[in-house]
Design an enzyme around this catalytic site. Structure first.
Site, PDB file in Angstrom:
ATOM      1  N   HIS A   1       0.878  -1.097   0.134  1.00 43.50           N
ATOM      2  CA  HIS A   1       0.011   0.043   0.083  1.00 43.50           C
ATOM      3  C   HIS A   1       0.883   1.251   0.004  1.00 43.50           C
ATOM      4  O   HIS A   1       0.645   2.055  -0.746  1.00 43.50           O
ATOM      5  CB  HIS A   1      -1.041  -0.028   1.348  1.00 43.50           C
ATOM      6  CG  HIS A   1      -1.966   1.422   1.341  1.00 43.50           C
ATOM      7  ND1 HIS A   1      -3.173   1.282   0.909  1.00 43.50           N
ATOM      8  CD2 HIS A   1      -1.457   2.414   1.932  1.00 43.50           C
ATOM      9  CE1 HIS A   1      -3.670   2.393   0.991  1.00 43.50           C
ATOM     10  NE2 HIS A   1      -2.695   3.366   1.679  1.00 43.50           N
ATOM     11  N   GLU A   2       1.806   1.244   0.924  1.00 43.60           N
ATOM     12  CA  GLU A   2       2.638   2.483   1.031  1.00 43.60           C
ATOM     13  C   GLU A   2       3.594   2.520   0.061  1.00 43.60           C
ATOM     14  O   GLU A   2       4.137   3.681  -0.308  1.00 43.60           O
ATOM     15  CB  GLU A   2       3.475   2.429   2.324  1.00 43.60           C
ATOM     16  CG  GLU A   2       2.600   2.288   3.619  1.00 43.60           C
ATOM     17  CD  GLU A   2       1.730   3.691   3.568  1.00 43.60           C
ATOM     18  OE1 GLU A   2       1.865   4.461   3.062  1.00 43.60           O
ATOM     19  OE2 GLU A   2       0.323   3.440   4.258  1.00 43.60           O
TER      20      GLU A   2
ATOM     21  N   HIS B   1       1.976   4.576  -2.756  1.00 40.00           N
ATOM     22  CA  HIS B   1       1.965   6.032  -2.791  1.00 40.00           C
ATOM     23  C   HIS B   1       3.567   6.402  -2.919  1.00 40.00           C
ATOM     24  O   HIS B   1       3.612   7.535  -3.635  1.00 40.00           O
ATOM     25  CB  HIS B   1       1.774   6.395  -1.106  1.00 40.00           C
ATOM     26  CG  HIS B   1       0.431   6.358  -0.827  1.00 40.00           C
ATOM     27  ND1 HIS B   1      -0.736   6.667  -1.494  1.00 40.00           N
ATOM     28  CD2 HIS B   1      -0.178   5.560   0.377  1.00 40.00           C
ATOM     29  CE1 HIS B   1      -1.687   6.278  -0.772  1.00 40.00           C
ATOM     30  NE2 HIS B   1      -1.280   5.793   0.055  1.00 40.00           N
TER      31      HIS B   1
END
Length: 382
Positions: A32-33, A36
């Site tokens: 997920h990170e 980003h």
């Protein structure tokens, strides 16, 4: 005393679940990170930190771009901190931005064009969905899908299936237009359809017959002793090893199967949440980190393949949750950006600050509620 003994027993069990839970959460949070992070770097944003977990840093290192990669003490999430962020939720630090040099401001997330900011925010949930697709696709390619005929071997007396006219020997073909390939498909479609009227097409001796049935909400116990309330028709299928056929998938079909599985889990999750609001499901099935730890530990006893599959399922859920239009979450940032696109300018600092406070309260309230459910489900269940 009895309560304390149950708490101690459950707590000891949860400690044994820690490693599988951390394995699952670390995979999901990392990707997920990473979503980003990668899109942020492509857009020229200066990245201060990439953290798995919150709180004090346990260990870490700097990469050649000056980003601090670290593991933190509380392993219940993670964050990427961009230039110009006040905190891990990417709240703009207006005071700090006023003091930035031109070069520093150019590398700030909040100075980037609207499309870039939106892409960076959306990249986290998208990465979760892509991870799920890859996990499910790889498992299908490597292991195939075990399938047994969707055959009715017996009908429970007084059940919804008996009232609808199911008979032993019927083979289910579809439910509300959804094609049934295996008996497991029936269970997946019926579980979250309690009190809903379903149109079921069955093959009875070569003739297709449409039956109308309403699954009844029933408490069932899974193989680990966990209790949950799901929709049940009241049909039985006898397990016969000779009936099992393992469907094999090529690379393309496996990848498409991963897409279908990710879509199925996403729609069923949203459907479940919707059913809570209309009173068709109980919110006590919502779980938090304690429940994740318990389930991870239980699934780990089935092997690494089952645990990786759980990571894929959890990744879908994390992606969906982060898209909810709640400030503090990715979806909340996207709502702010949508408002900026409509207004032609960002919301005022005061409005954003109020939104983040409301979002924080909502997130904390959900965490407390989910933790209460965990305690009730694990510590106080029979």
């Amino acid at each position: 005393m009895e309560f304390l003994q149950s708490v101690f027993s459950a707590g000891s069990g949860l400690l044994s679940y820690a490693i599988p839970a951390l394995f699952v959460l670390t995979i999901v949070v990392f990707f997920h990170e990473l979503g980003h992070f990668m899109v942020g770097r492509w857009c020229g944003v200066t990245i201060k930190a990439f953290s798995i977990g919150f709180g004090p840093e346990l260990f870490g290192f700097y990469d050649k771009h000056g980003t601090r990669w670290k593991f933190s003490a509380i392993p219940l999430g993670g964050y990427v901190k961009f230039e110009g962020d006040e905190n891990a939720a990417s709240v703009p630090d207006e005071e700090a931005m006023k003091k930035m040099s031109a070069d520093e401001r150019e590398g700030s997330l909040h100075a980037k064009p609207l499309w870039a900011r939106a892409a960076i925010v959306a990249a986290g949930p998208v990465a979760n969905f892509l991870l799920s697709i890859v996990i499910f696709g790889m498992l299908l390619f490597a292991y195939g899908k075990p399938m047994t005929p969707a055959r009715v071997d017996s009908v429970v007396a007084g059940s919804a299936a008996e009232e609808a006219g199911f008979e032993p020997g019927d083979i289910m073909v579809s439910i509300d237009g959804g094609v049934i390939e295996a008996f497991s498909d029936v269970q997946r479609l019926v579980a979250l359809s309690s009190e809903d009227v379903l149109q079921v097409v069955v093959d009875r001796g070569g003739s297709l017959i449409t039956l109308q049935t309403t699954p009844r909400r029933t408490e069932v116990t899974d193989q680990f002793g966990n209790k949950q309330k799901i929709g049940v028709l009241g049909i039985r299928h006898e397990s016969n090893p000779d009936d099992v056929v393992r469907k094999q998938f090529g690379p393309v079909d496996a990848l498409w199967g991963g897409v279908e599985e990710t879509y199925f889990i996403a729609t069923r999750t949203l459907g479940y949440i919707g059913r809570i609001f209309v009173g068709k499901e109980d919110a006590d099935q919502l779980g938090g980190p304690i429940r994740v730890a318990q389930v991870s530990g239980q699934v780990a006893t089935l092997g690494i393949v089952a645990l990786v599959n759980l990571a894929g399922m959890l990744s879908v859920s994390i992606g969906l949750i982060n898209l909810f239009p709640v400030p503090m979450l990715d979806g909340g940032h996207l709502v702010f950006y949508a408002a900026e696109a409509i207004r032609g300018k960002p919301l005022s600092e005061k409005s954003q600050e109020l939104g983040f406070k409301i979002g924080l309260a909502m997130v904390l309230s959900l965490m407390v509620f989910a933790t209460f459910n965990d305690i009730t489900h694990i510590f106080l269940s029979d």
